[in-house]
Design an enzyme around this catalytic site. Structure first.
Site, PDB file in Angstrom:
ATOM      1  N   GLU A 117      16.367-143.818  62.669  1.00 49.22           N
ATOM      2  CA  GLU A 117      15.182-143.504  61.858  1.00 49.22           C
ATOM      3  C   GLU A 117      14.932-144.639  60.881  1.00 49.22           C
ATOM      4  OE1 GLU A 117      14.840-139.434  60.342  1.00 49.22           O
ATOM      5  OE2 GLU A 117      16.306-138.855  61.845  1.00 49.22           O
ATOM      6  N   HIS A 240       6.585-138.176  53.282  1.00 48.67           N
ATOM      7  CA  HIS A 240       6.907-138.532  54.667  1.00 48.67           C
ATOM      8  C   HIS A 240       5.666-139.164  55.274  1.00 48.67           C
ATOM      9  CE1 HIS A 240       8.190-138.371  58.805  1.00 48.67           C
ATOM     10  NE2 HIS A 240       9.370-137.906  58.430  1.00 48.67           N
ATOM     11  N   ARG A 291      10.877-145.087  54.104  1.00 48.38           N
ATOM     12  CA  ARG A 291       9.707-144.209  53.991  1.00 48.38           C
ATOM     13  C   ARG A 291       8.717-144.567  52.903  1.00 48.38           C
ATOM     14  NH1 ARG A 291      12.474-138.498  54.957  1.00 48.38           N
ATOM     15  NH2 ARG A 291      12.796-138.995  57.135  1.00 48.38           N
ATOM     16  N   HIS A 351       7.394-134.555  50.820  1.00 48.98           N
ATOM     17  CA  HIS A 351       8.458-134.177  51.746  1.00 48.98           C
ATOM     18  C   HIS A 351       9.778-133.837  51.058  1.00 48.98           C
ATOM     19  CE1 HIS A 351      10.577-134.146  55.558  1.00 48.98           C
ATOM     20  NE2 HIS A 351      11.396-135.105  55.165  1.00 48.98           N
ATOM     21  N   ARG A 386      15.083-141.461  49.269  1.00 49.72           N
ATOM     22  CA  ARG A 386      16.182-141.046  50.155  1.00 49.72           C
ATOM     23  C   ARG A 386      16.090-141.715  51.530  1.00 49.72           C
ATOM     24  NH1 ARG A 386      16.530-136.739  54.143  1.00 49.72           N
ATOM     25  NH2 ARG A 386      14.346-136.334  53.663  1.00 49.72           N
TER      26      ARG A 386
END
Ligand code: FAD
Ligand code: SIN
Length: 538
Positions: A117, A240, A291, A351, A386
């Site tokens: 990811e 997100h 992100r 998110h 994060r």
């Protein structure tokens, strides 16, 4: 009275409960049904560096640490990052013991299939197709149901924490339990315990557009704030990048459907209406940058072109898309979109709450006996942003660590100081709300305010405007709270307003841009802000 009172039935709460039950009686309360949690909605997976032979040969804990620190934009606590990442393999073993069935490698069934990811330099994300959260949540709920010593109570809504401090002590602030509304009967009970584990998750519902389910209303954060615990880094709300853009959506679920970052991990790319991979203009990692960077690139592109969304092109995956992401594919088909035929229209959505109740590496908050675990907590793992798939990991690791610390400091059986008598719940007024429109309007206004003024790109001017509106809403909430019979809607609104105010106040204090907090007034990152934003109510 239980030895342990756990508030919340996601990965953090249930991981704690299952282990704590070996040592004493555990009551788990959850405001809806057991499977209603952010955990159950997780898609991409859980990151962990497995032992040699099971992991990608190039991967190391050191690399996972470095990726986490990089995503966290200088604000992670490196010791915390190392400890949590080092316990990744143990977490996977524990979840597997409890019945979680992670996908195996097609070529070698002895090994797990590892995904990738944004922000991860290697493949290290274990998953169960694209419904990893459902798989983990189900195995935890089933294990908890079969574990002696655990009482599971659905439809039990924690209203407020009870502490000696709240009852007047200035020298000895300890947790005593919580006031809990049984939503089916409307009765408010005192649930006592000298060890309370707050595992209430995040606050996505402060925003109009969010990937979070309805339960994510910042309750634990707001309760802790009212009880006097320290709260940190609430300005860092992670957006997100890829939420399905669906103008025809009728229900909240249709508006908030996540298209996992793992899809980009397998090769999908973000493009604009002209087919240009615009994220490459912002970061060499392109669609797989962390992100905050990708969400900001999309926001900039949408504002630049005036288009309502950008697109996720899954064609590079070919057949793998439907095989690896069947839930996403089927759900999109249900909304009338075939991703195999046309790129998926996407927009960013709120998110994850990177900040939260301040805890140490053992989940200990600033109130004795109150432990915060999972998304509600701020341990220092995430810093300003994060890293994907680090949250499920943190929830399980910190549950284990919190239990170890409680067993060291105040194990069940050890005498606790005598407690003052806890007063019965005093409700303001037994009248049911006469005009629900007031409450629903306040909900909408709050979520719209945060969406418009406290989103991916901020300014002091917008933040101040949000602050004024929140002050008004806060006054109205007091009227609802004391004027009507308590309902979950009123309680959630109260918590959302408190949480939103903490987000705005924290954002106004950070006069720089970093991670998920970006402001046009202070576009650069500044060394003097290399520190957490900590707020406490006196
Ligand atoms: P939750 O799982 O949210 O559980 C909180 C619980 O507390 C719920 O049961 C709730 O009902 C209960 N509760 C709340 N308030 C009260 C109250 N007042 N009284 C009683 N009970 C209460 N992270 C990853 O690491 N990997 C992923 O792939 C991933 N994908 C995600 C996909 C989506 C769509 C979303 C929304 C999140 C995703 N995340 C992912 C983030 C991750 O799922 C969450 O951060 C994590 O599951 C939080 O776990 P938790 O136990 O702290 O809280
Ligand atoms: C996703 O699947 O994209 C969500 C992963 C996460 O939030 O960690």
């Amino acid at each position: 009275m239980s030895d342990f009172l756990v508030i919340g039935s996601g990965v953090a709460g249930l991981s704690f409960a299952i282990k704590a039950a070996e040592h004493g009686s555990v009551t788990v309360i959850t405001k809806g049904k057991l499977l209603e949690s952010n955990t159950a909605w997780a898609q991409g997976g859980i990151s962990a560096v497995l032992p040699h032979g099971l992991r990608d040969p190039d991967d190391t804990c050191e690399k996972h640490v470095s990726d986490t620190l990089d995503a966290g934009a200088g604000l992670c606590n490196e010791e915390v990052v190392r400890v949590i990442i080092d316990e990744g393999a143990e977490t996977i073993d524990e979840l597997v013991t409890w019945g979680t069935d992670f996908d195996k490698d097609n070529d070698d069934p002895e090994r797990y299939s590892l995904g990738k990811e944004g922000g991860h330099s290697e493949r290290r994300v274990l998953h169960a197709k694209d419904t990893t959260g459902r798989e983990i949540a189900t195995s935890l709920v089933e294990t908890a149901k079969q574990t002696k010593n655990i009482t599971l109570l659905e439809d039990h809504y924690a209203i407020d924490l009870i502490t000696t401090g709240k009852l007047g002590s200035v020298t000895d602030d300890r947790i005593l339990g919580a006031y809990v509304l049984e939503t089916k009967t409307g009765e408010v009970r005192v649930m006592e315990s000298p060890r309370v584990i707050l595992a209430t998750g995040g606050c996505g519902k402060t925003y109009l557009y969010t990937t979070n389910p309805d339960s994510a209303t910042g309750d634990g954060l707001a309760m802790s704030w009212r009880a006097g615990a320290s709260i940190a880094n609430m300005e860092f709300i992670q957006f997100h990048p890829t939420c399905f853009y669906n103008p025809a959506a009728t229900g909240p679920e249709a508006r908030s459907f996540l298209v996992s970052e793992a899809v980009r991990g397998e090769g999908a790319v973000l493009i604009n209406g002209e087919g240009h991979q615009f994220v490459n203009d912002h970061d060499p990692r392109g669609s797989l940058a962390p992100r905050d960077i990708v969400a900001r690139a999309i926001d900039t592109e949408i504002k630049r072109t005036g288009a309502p969304c950008v697109f996720l092109d899954v064609s590079p995956l070919g057949e793998t898309f439907t095989e690896r992401f069947p839930f996403i594919h089927e759900t999109l088909l249900g909304y009338g979109h075939n991703a195999l035929e046309k790129p998926i229209p996407v927009v960013p959505a709120a998110h994850y709450q990177c900040g939260g109740v301040v805890t140490d590496l053992h989940g200990k908050s600033t109130i004795r006996g109150l432990y915060a675990v999972g998304e509600v907590a701020c341990t220092g793992l995430h810093g300003a942003n994060r890293l994907a798939s680090n949250s499920l990991l943190e929830g399980n690791v910190m549950a284990r660590r919190a239990l170890a610390e409680i067993m060291r400091l105040y194990p069940p059986g050890k005498e606790v100081p005598s407690s003052p008598e806890i007063p019965k719940w005093e409700s303001g007024n037994a009248a049911p709300p006469d005009e629900l429109v007031n409450i629903y309007h306040a909900w909408d206004e709050l979520r719209r305010t945060l969406q418009d003024y406290v989103s991916i790109v901020r300014t002091d001017n917008r933040l101040r405007r949000a602050g004024y509106r929140l002050k008004n809403l806060s006054r109205e909430v007091k009227e609802f709270y004391w004027g009507y019979t308590l309902t979950p809607d009123i309680l959630e609104l109260r918590n959302l307003v408190a949480t939103a105010s903490l987000i705005v106040d924290s954002a106004l204090l950070r006069k720089e841009s970093r991670g998920s907090h970006h402001t046009l007034d202070y576009p650069g990152r500044e060394e003097r802000f290399d520190q957490d934003t900590v707020l406490r109510r006196f």
